[in-house]
Every structure is written in structure tokens, then in C-alpha cells.
Design a protein around this motif. Structure first.
Motif, PDB file in Angstrom:
ATOM      1  N   PHE A   7       0.856  -1.189   0.000  1.00 15.74           N
ATOM      2  CA  PHE A   7       0.000   0.000   0.000  1.00 15.74           C
ATOM      3  C   PHE A   7       0.896   1.245   0.000  1.00 15.74           C
ATOM      4  O   PHE A   7       1.420   1.610   1.058  1.00 15.74           O
ATOM      5  CB  PHE A   7      -0.894   0.016   1.247  1.00 15.74           C
ATOM      6  N   PRO A   8       1.128   1.845  -1.170  1.00 16.05           N
ATOM      7  CA  PRO A   8       1.886   3.102  -1.163  1.00 16.05           C
ATOM      8  C   PRO A   8       0.988   4.215  -0.613  1.00 16.05           C
ATOM      9  O   PRO A   8      -0.031   4.541  -1.210  1.00 16.05           O
ATOM     10  CB  PRO A   8       2.214   3.334  -2.650  1.00 16.05           C
ATOM     11  N   VAL A   9       1.355   4.746   0.528  1.00 15.79           N
ATOM     12  CA  VAL A   9       0.511   5.762   1.178  1.00 15.79           C
ATOM     13  C   VAL A   9       1.345   6.974   1.598  1.00 15.79           C
ATOM     14  O   VAL A   9       1.037   7.635   2.583  1.00 15.79           O
ATOM     15  CB  VAL A   9      -0.236   5.181   2.420  1.00 15.79           C
ATOM     16  N   ALA A  10       2.389   7.233   0.821  1.00 16.12           N
ATOM     17  CA  ALA A  10       3.297   8.313   1.229  1.00 16.12           C
ATOM     18  C   ALA A  10       2.868   9.682   0.714  1.00 16.12           C
ATOM     19  O   ALA A  10       3.379  10.705   1.164  1.00 16.12           O
ATOM     20  CB  ALA A  10       4.711   7.992   0.749  1.00 16.12           C
ATOM     21  N   GLY A  11       1.912   9.709  -0.222  1.00 14.68           N
ATOM     22  CA  GLY A  11       1.537  10.983  -0.874  1.00 14.68           C
ATOM     23  C   GLY A  11       1.002  12.010   0.123  1.00 14.68           C
ATOM     24  O   GLY A  11       0.530  11.661   1.202  1.00 14.68           O
ATOM     25  N   TYR A  12       1.051  13.278  -0.286  1.00 18.22           N
ATOM     26  CA  TYR A  12       0.642  14.360   0.617  1.00 18.22           C
ATOM     27  C   TYR A  12      -0.874  14.588   0.652  1.00 18.22           C
ATOM     28  O   TYR A  12      -1.385  15.229   1.550  1.00 18.22           O
ATOM     29  CB  TYR A  12       1.314  15.669   0.201  1.00 18.22           C
ATOM     30  N   GLY A  13      -1.585  14.101  -0.362  1.00 12.47           N
ATOM     31  CA  GLY A  13      -3.041  14.321  -0.383  1.00 12.47           C
ATOM     32  C   GLY A  13      -3.394  15.792  -0.434  1.00 12.47           C
ATOM     33  O   GLY A  13      -4.310  16.248   0.260  1.00 12.47           O
ATOM     34  N   GLY A 109       6.352   4.745  -8.874  1.00 12.90           N
ATOM     35  CA  GLY A 109       7.367   3.736  -9.199  1.00 12.90           C
ATOM     36  C   GLY A 109       8.392   3.655  -8.091  1.00 12.90           C
ATOM     37  O   GLY A 109       8.767   2.569  -7.617  1.00 12.90           O
ATOM     38  N   ASN A 110       8.846   4.799  -7.632  1.00 13.09           N
ATOM     39  CA  ASN A 110       9.835   4.842  -6.553  1.00 13.09           C
ATOM     40  C   ASN A 110       9.242   4.284  -5.251  1.00 13.09           C
ATOM     41  O   ASN A 110       9.914   3.532  -4.522  1.00 13.09           O
ATOM     42  CB  ASN A 110      10.340   6.274  -6.363  1.00 13.09           C
ATOM     43  N   ALA A 111       7.980   4.618  -4.971  1.00  9.26           N
ATOM     44  CA  ALA A 111       7.341   4.110  -3.740  1.00  9.26           C
ATOM     45  C   ALA A 111       7.315   2.578  -3.770  1.00  9.26           C
ATOM     46  O   ALA A 111       7.590   1.918  -2.760  1.00  9.26           O
ATOM     47  CB  ALA A 111       5.923   4.663  -3.608  1.00  9.26           C
ATOM     48  N   ILE A 112       7.016   2.014  -4.922  1.00  7.55           N
ATOM     49  CA  ILE A 112       6.967   0.546  -5.031  1.00  7.55           C
ATOM     50  C   ILE A 112       8.373  -0.040  -4.845  1.00  7.55           C
ATOM     51  O   ILE A 112       8.550  -1.054  -4.166  1.00  7.55           O
ATOM     52  CB  ILE A 112       6.326   0.131  -6.380  1.00  7.55           C
ATOM     53  N   LEU A 113       9.365   0.632  -5.385  1.00  5.40           N
ATOM     54  CA  LEU A 113      10.746   0.164  -5.208  1.00  5.40           C
ATOM     55  C   LEU A 113      11.153   0.186  -3.733  1.00  5.40           C
ATOM     56  O   LEU A 113      11.828  -0.729  -3.248  1.00  5.40           O
ATOM     57  CB  LEU A 113      11.694   1.037  -6.049  1.00  5.40           C
ATOM     58  N   PHE A 213      11.278  -4.759  -9.924  1.00  7.87           N
ATOM     59  CA  PHE A 213      12.164  -3.912  -9.107  1.00  7.87           C
ATOM     60  C   PHE A 213      13.412  -3.500  -9.890  1.00  7.87           C
ATOM     61  O   PHE A 213      13.802  -2.327  -9.873  1.00  7.87           O
ATOM     62  CB  PHE A 213      12.546  -4.638  -7.817  1.00  7.87           C
ATOM     63  N   ASP A 214      14.042  -4.477 -10.571  1.00  5.18           N
ATOM     64  CA  ASP A 214      15.229  -4.120 -11.366  1.00  5.18           C
ATOM     65  C   ASP A 214      14.852  -3.160 -12.494  1.00  5.18           C
ATOM     66  O   ASP A 214      15.601  -2.245 -12.820  1.00  5.18           O
ATOM     67  CB  ASP A 214      15.875  -5.384 -11.968  1.00  5.18           C
ATOM     68  N   ILE A 215      13.672  -3.393 -13.061  1.00  5.86           N
ATOM     69  CA  ILE A 215      13.239  -2.507 -14.161  1.00  5.86           C
ATOM     70  C   ILE A 215      13.036  -1.084 -13.631  1.00  5.86           C
ATOM     71  O   ILE A 215      13.472  -0.110 -14.245  1.00  5.86           O
ATOM     72  CB  ILE A 215      11.942  -3.040 -14.822  1.00  5.86           C
ATOM     73  N   ILE A 216      12.411  -0.964 -12.459  1.00  2.00           N
ATOM     74  CA  ILE A 216      12.195   0.387 -11.898  1.00  2.00           C
ATOM     75  C   ILE A 216      13.544   1.070 -11.637  1.00  2.00           C
ATOM     76  O   ILE A 216      13.729   2.252 -11.928  1.00  2.00           O
ATOM     77  CB  ILE A 216      11.372   0.349 -10.580  1.00  2.00           C
ATOM     78  N   GLN A 228       7.813   6.775 -12.866  1.00  4.91           N
ATOM     79  CA  GLN A 228       6.452   6.319 -13.150  1.00  4.91           C
ATOM     80  C   GLN A 228       6.414   4.792 -13.271  1.00  4.91           C
ATOM     81  O   GLN A 228       7.171   4.212 -14.046  1.00  4.91           O
ATOM     82  CB  GLN A 228       5.943   6.942 -14.464  1.00  4.91           C
ATOM     83  N   ILE A 229       5.495   4.174 -12.545  1.00  2.00           N
ATOM     84  CA  ILE A 229       5.336   2.717 -12.656  1.00  2.00           C
ATOM     85  C   ILE A 229       4.899   2.361 -14.082  1.00  2.00           C
ATOM     86  O   ILE A 229       5.246   1.304 -14.616  1.00  2.00           O
ATOM     87  CB  ILE A 229       4.347   2.166 -11.583  1.00  2.00           C
ATOM     88  N   THR A 230       4.154   3.262 -14.718  1.00  2.00           N
ATOM     89  CA  THR A 230       3.705   3.026 -16.101  1.00  2.00           C
ATOM     90  C   THR A 230       4.897   2.811 -17.031  1.00  2.00           C
ATOM     91  O   THR A 230       4.872   1.925 -17.887  1.00  2.00           O
ATOM     92  CB  THR A 230       2.887   4.235 -16.603  1.00  2.00           C
TER      93      THR A 230
END
Ligand code: UTP
Length: 275
Positions: A7-13, A109-113, A213-216, A228-230
Motif C-alpha cells: 500500500f503506497p501511502v506516502a503521498g501528501y493528499g 514507481g519509486n514508492a513501489i521500489l 524492481f530491477d526494471i524500476i 512512473q510505474i507506467t
């Protein structure tokens, strides 16, 4: 087989300021349950019981929510109010919860990494809790886990969106495999309307294989200077296989005030008041 969900939840909202000045967006309630709890329930229903949060500063309320509050438990023990805690108690007993921090907001993308240290070398789910997905018989993540068992590759959930909204999303294109399932050949993050390859927008549900992960790591920052994860998924689609799945169910964009209010009304009328 798939046990973990990030769950990436780091954003500021920022779209919810001032409400999110000192409180995580993911703790905003849809009626009487925080957004993030809906997402965790969906993960657990799909069999993903190891929950990993990628958090940031000011998100401690999420950790507290998935932990026992002894004072409160003691206070309401034996009263009629105990029933209000049944759902969250079950989640806490069923799931395990890990937390790691993304220090800088460098994109999804970075959050997932950053979540790699929780996930390790196995396929995993990703849920963006601000996309609230509701489906009566089978949650969206459970639907995707079934597909993963069949295809063993990364899967993104997609939805058809109106032309005037397409530039807010990652957009996919590809070959139809069967009804509702596309093998991705192209993917663009937030394309201008006239450059969108289709009307199929990626929403906040993914199953990813760990080679991502390596791709990111090798993916340079893209749109808005964020990783971007995209972009990483497009590389994965070219090297191997990524599927786009038109899920069953209803999605509300609770990252926007309008979507949040619509979701609240829907849940109140169809779930809460209907009980
Ligand atoms: P959003 O851009 O929709 O969320 O990111 P936000 O930044 O919190 O909201 P606004 O735009 O300022 O109102 C989608 C999801 O990805 C996570 C966010 O927490 C959200 O769940 N995310 C995004 C991260 O965890 N880290 C990032 O660097 C970026």
C-alpha cells in the motif's frame, strides 16, 4: 502463492487540504470506515495477508489503526459499542502489517521500489487505497489473483474513462486475449487527449512480478520528474508480458473531493443504511 500486498501511502493528499495537513488522506472515512481499511479488507479477501505500507512523514495514524488500542478496548469492553470494533479486530488478527518509509515523494514507481525490502523476490499486489473499488461477490484484487494463477505475469486493472478525463491516467493499448483481458503492447502516462492510445485507464490495482524492481531501478524519472510505474510496466510488457484487466465492480476516485463525496453517498445508501 501471492501473499503480500503493498500500500503506497506516502503521498501528501494536497487535494484534501486542510483536512490532510496533519492527518493521512488514507484515514479519511467513507461513512465510518477509513479508506485504507477498505483496501486492506480487499487484499485479505484475496488471500494477501501480509500487508506492507510504504509510508511517509505524518502517516503514523495508519500504523495505530492496524494495532490494538488497549485503552479503548478496556473502555468499551462489555458494552453495546464493542460491535463497532469487530471488523478491525478481525483484520488485525488475520493480517500481518509492516511499514517502511519513502523519504522523498519521487513517484509511485519509486514508492513501489521502496517496498522491495518488504516484498522480497515474490509476486505481489499493489493497492492504492484512494481508488475505492466495490464489488459485492468478489473484490477486484481477488479477481486479479485468479488471472495471475492463469497467466503468471504482471496485471493492471483498467477502466474505460471518458475522453475528457483520459489525461489524468496511465493509458494502455494492446491485443485482446479474451473478453475483458488485453495483452499490453503500449502504455502512456497522462497522455494529452489526442495522443491517448485508447480509453482504457489504469486504476489503483496491480499484481506485479518481482523483476519489476530491477526494471524500476533502470527507469529514469518521467512525467513530472517522478519515477512512473507506467514506464517500468511498458518495459516489462516489451520484454515479457503484462495484462490489462477490465475488472468487475465500481471504482470511486477518492483522491478527489468529488469522487470521495460520491463514494460516501454510495456507501451510505447501499451498504451502511441497507444493513
Ligand atoms: P496521488 O498523486 O494520487 O496522491 O498518488 P497524492 O500525492 O497523495 O495526492 P494529491 O495529488 O497531492 O492530492 C497516488 C498514490 O500513490 C501514492 C499516494 O500516496 C497515493 O496513494 N504515492 C504517490 C506514494 O506513495 N509516493 C509517491 O511518491 C507518489
Amino acid at each position: 502463492m501471492i501473499n503480500k500486498c503493498l500500500f503506497p501511502v506516502a503521498g501528501y493528499g494536497t487535494r484534501f487540504l486542510p483536512a490532510t495537513k496533519s492527518m493521512p488522506k488514507e484515514m479519511l472515512p467513507i461513512v465510518n470506515k477509513p479508506l485504507v481499511q477498505y483496501g486492506v479488507e480487499e487484499a485479505i479477501e484475496a488471500g494477501l495477508k501480509e500487508i506492507g505500507f510504504v509510508t511517509g512523514r505524518g502517516k503514523r495514524a495508519i500504523e495505530d489503526h492496524f494495532d490494538t488500542n488497549y485503552e479503548l478496548e478496556h473502555q468499551i469492553q462489555g458494552t453495546g459499542k464493542e460491535k463497532y470494533l469487530t471488523g478491525i479486530r478481525e483484520i488485525i488478527d488475520t493480517g500481518s502489517f509492516s511499514f517502511t518509509r519513502q523519504r522523498e515523494m519521487k513517484g509511485l514507481g519509486n514508492a513501489i521500489l521502496v517496498g522491495e525490502r518488504i516484498v522480497g523476490d515474490e509476486p505481489f499486489g499493489v493497492i492504492l487505497a484512494d481508488d475505492l473499488c466495490l464489488e459485492q461477490s468478489e473484490g477486484v484484487m481477488a479477481q486479479m489473483v485468479k488471472l495471475y494463477k492463469q497467466f503468471r505475469c504482471s496485471i493492471v486493472a483498467v477502466e474505460e474513462v471518458p475522453e475528457d478525463q483520459i489525461e489524468k491516467f496511465g493509458v494502455v493499448d494492446g491485443e485482446s486475449i479474451k473478453e475483458g483481458l488485453i495483452r499490453v503492447t503500449n502504455m502512456v502516462e497522462k497522455p494529452p487527449r489526442n495522443e491517448a492510445p485508447s480509453n482504457l485507464a489504469i486504476i489503483g490495482r496491480y499484481i506485479l512480478t518481482p523483476d519489476i524492481f530491477d526494471i524500476i531501478r533502470d527507469t529514469p524519472p518521467g512525467k513530472n520528474g517522478e519515477v512512473q510505474i507506467t514506464d517500468a510496466l511498458l518495459t516489462q510488457a516489451h520484454d515479457g508480458c503484462v495484462m490489462a484487466y477490465k475488472f468487475r465492480g465500481r471504482r470511486f476516485d477518492c483522491g478527489s473531493v468529488e469522487g470521495f463525496v460520491k463514494a460516501s453517498n454510495y456507501v451510505f445508501e447501499n451498504i451502511y443504511a441497507a444493513k
